[in-house]
Design an enzyme around this catalytic site. Structure first.
Site, PDB file in Angstrom:
ATOM      1  N   LYS A   1     -70.950 -14.428 -15.200  1.00 26.98           N
ATOM      2  CA  LYS A   1     -71.037 -15.526 -14.437  1.00 26.98           C
ATOM      3  C   LYS A   1     -70.418 -15.701 -12.907  1.00 26.98           C
ATOM      4  O   LYS A   1     -68.997 -15.724 -12.981  1.00 26.98           O
ATOM      5  CB  LYS A   1     -71.072 -17.436 -14.595  1.00 26.98           C
ATOM      6  CG  LYS A   1     -68.852 -17.257 -14.972  1.00 26.98           C
ATOM      7  CD  LYS A   1     -69.085 -18.522 -16.953  1.00 26.98           C
ATOM      8  CE  LYS A   1     -68.212 -18.547 -16.841  1.00 26.98           C
ATOM      9  NZ  LYS A   1     -67.745 -19.279 -17.754  1.00 26.98           N
TER      10      LYS A   1
ATOM     11  N   TYR B   1     -47.202 -24.023   9.221  1.00 30.94           N
ATOM     12  CA  TYR B   1     -46.873 -25.117  10.301  1.00 30.94           C
ATOM     13  C   TYR B   1     -46.531 -25.426   9.627  1.00 30.94           C
ATOM     14  O   TYR B   1     -45.895 -25.419   8.271  1.00 30.94           O
ATOM     15  CB  TYR B   1     -48.673 -25.611   9.546  1.00 30.94           C
ATOM     16  CG  TYR B   1     -49.675 -25.289  10.075  1.00 30.94           C
ATOM     17  CD1 TYR B   1     -50.252 -25.169  11.797  1.00 30.94           C
ATOM     18  CD2 TYR B   1     -50.563 -24.396   9.324  1.00 30.94           C
ATOM     19  CE1 TYR B   1     -51.064 -24.563  12.345  1.00 30.94           C
ATOM     20  CE2 TYR B   1     -52.406 -23.718  10.192  1.00 30.94           C
ATOM     21  CZ  TYR B   1     -52.015 -23.745  11.989  1.00 30.94           C
ATOM     22  OH  TYR B   1     -53.234 -23.986  12.016  1.00 30.94           O
TER      23      TYR B   1
HETATM   24  C1  LIG Z   1     -67.108 -18.931 -18.826  1.00 31.25           C
HETATM   25  C2  LIG Z   1     -67.929 -18.911 -20.448  1.00 31.25           C
HETATM   26  C3  LIG Z   1     -67.096 -17.700 -21.330  1.00 31.25           C
HETATM   27  C4  LIG Z   1     -66.527 -16.805 -20.676  1.00 31.25           C
HETATM   28  O1  LIG Z   1     -64.894 -17.250 -21.147  1.00 31.25           O
HETATM   29  P1  LIG Z   1     -64.108 -16.507 -21.328  1.00 31.25           P
HETATM   30  O2  LIG Z   1     -62.467 -17.352 -21.487  1.00 31.25           O
HETATM   31  O3  LIG Z   1     -63.861 -15.839 -19.590  1.00 31.25           O
HETATM   32  O4  LIG Z   1     -64.137 -15.448 -22.246  1.00 31.25           O
HETATM   33  C5  LIG Z   1     -67.591 -17.619 -23.073  1.00 31.25           C
HETATM   34  N1  LIG Z   1     -68.500 -18.981 -22.910  1.00 31.25           N
HETATM   35  C6  LIG Z   1     -69.035 -19.849 -22.127  1.00 31.25           C
HETATM   36  C7  LIG Z   1     -70.200 -20.712 -23.140  1.00 31.25           C
HETATM   37  C8  LIG Z   1     -68.220 -19.980 -21.116  1.00 31.25           C
HETATM   38  O5  LIG Z   1     -68.702 -20.742 -20.199  1.00 31.25           O
END
Ligand SMILES: *Cc1c(COP(=O)(O)O)cnc(C)c1O
Length: 375
Positions: A37, A266
């Site tokens: 994702k 800045y």
């Molecule tokens: C993002 C996500 C993961 C992955 O989690 P990590 O800690 O990056 O391994 C797994 N399951 C769900 C439902 C998620 O939203």
């Protein structure tokens, strides 16, 4: 010869493949879902998905259906699960392209069944129980009705319940154990309703590595694939047998010798205490370099860790190199594999009061991704 780009995120696909393979070995016989994702946490969803499959991932996971369809458009035909949906989602395209759908409510299940009927093919669903995160997922008091409706959908041919899953809060071992028990109760209720899901899955990277009882049939591995530790407790990638896949680097844009008392960037929140040399780095918060890390983070430059001094601006920030020799065009590494001397994404997370996840995921679109290794 083409010099190194002005700024780039180098993505080592062999590291991703190796990380997935290392975790797959550790969790076997459970399978691995590589979570890609958010453009694979900023690493690039399509090349990462291919590398993860080469490393032994049998599943891919994304949040949105649009992310799943982008994988299909790229010709990736591995099983893909998408679990976060628009309340008005049109599910038919996902069903037609064999995207598995996470289900978090009875109305969502009904919408998916209706969409499946409209395209005359069953939807593969993974029912998600909220085991204590209070985020996405079916509320426990609605679980009985959802599994009954899903079983009806299976009998009618509109649904196939391929998975049951949940997600941990990673709050404490005690809380994770409570969630594990809630998940097992939900599995038992699903079984009582006549469901026999192929994959039961609960663990993301943290629990996959540290809580064997949470592995079930499948673990969902996001951050571990990228070689960033999930724990936030100082555990290094090396200690976990993982290798950071992203190196964020640039070339020094300018160098300036300044007198004691000179302010930089800045607001002059930093002033030179002695004559020193400042190097200008062409990355800023537009590129995902957190302004919160102003005056706190370090980079790797001219063979040493150097402090970021003054405010990180939109496009650039300043590094103090003391009396060492540095020239425009020299390579500067913000983070990468700490075994090279560079800071880690977690080091930047500490400097910005956040986590390595956020550091890698927010690297902006202006930073070209360069791929090395891979299938
Ligand atoms: C993002 C996500 C993961 C992955 O989690 P990590 O800690 O990056 O391994 C797994 N399951 C769900 C439902 C998620 O939203």
């Amino acid at each position: 010869m083409n010099p190194q780009p002005f700024r780039e995120a180098v993505i080592d696909l062999d590291a991703i493949r190796g990380n997935v393979a290392a975790i797959a070995r550790q969790v076997a016989p459970a399978q691995v879902m590589a979570v890609v994702k958010a453009d694979a946490y900023g690493h690039g969803a399509v090349p990462v998905a291919r590398a993860a499959i080469a490393g032994g991932a049998e599943w891919l996971g994304v949040a949105d259906i649009a992310e799943a369809l982008a994988l299909r458009d790229a010709g990736i035909d591995a099983p893909v699960l998408a679990w976060l949906h628009d309340p008005a989602e049109a599910f038919a395209p996902a069903i037609e392209r064999e995207v598995d759908l996470g289900v978090s409510s009875a109305p969502q299940l009904q919408a998916i069944a209706d969409a499946a009927a409209s395209v005359a093919r069953p939807a593969a669903v993974h029912l998600k129980i909220d085991s204590g995160l209070s985020r996405n997922g079916v509320a426990p008091e609605e679980w009985g009705a959802v599994v009954a409706a899903a079983a009806r959908g299976e009998r009618e041919g509109s649904l196939r319940v391929r998975g049951v899953f949940s997600h941990l809060a990673n709050t404490s071992p005690e809380e994770d154990t409570r969630q594990l028990a809630a998940f097992e109760a939900a599995l038992a209720a699903a079984s009582d309703a006549g469901l026999a899901p192929e994959v039961r899955h609960l663990a993301s990277t943290a629990a996959a590595l540290r809580m064997p009882a949470a592995r079930f049939d499948l673990v969902r591995i996001g951050i571990g694939s990228y070689g960033v530790p999930p724990f936030g407790d100082g555990t290094t990638a090396e200690e976990l047998g993982l290798r950071p896949a992203m190196t964020l680097r640039a070339r020094v844009a300018a160098v300036r010798r300044v007198e004691a008392g000179t302010g930089a960037s800045y607001g002059h929140i930093w002033r030179a205490e002695r004559p020193t040399t400042l190097a200008l780095v062409p990355l800023g918060y537009a590129d995902g370099v957190p302004r919160q890390a102003s005056n706190r983070a370090e980079v790797w430059l001219a063979g040493a860790r150097r402090p970021v001094v003054g405010r990180i601006a939109m496009d650039q920030f300043v590094v103090d190199v003391g009396d060492d020799a540095v020239a425009p065009g020299d390579e500067v590494v913000l983070f990468g594999d700490p075994l090279t001397g560079a800071p880690s994404a977690d080091d930047w997370g500490d400097a910005a009061d956040t986590i390595g996840y956020e550091i890698v995921t927010r690297i902006g679109a202006r930073v070209p991704r360069t791929y090395v290794g891979g299938p």
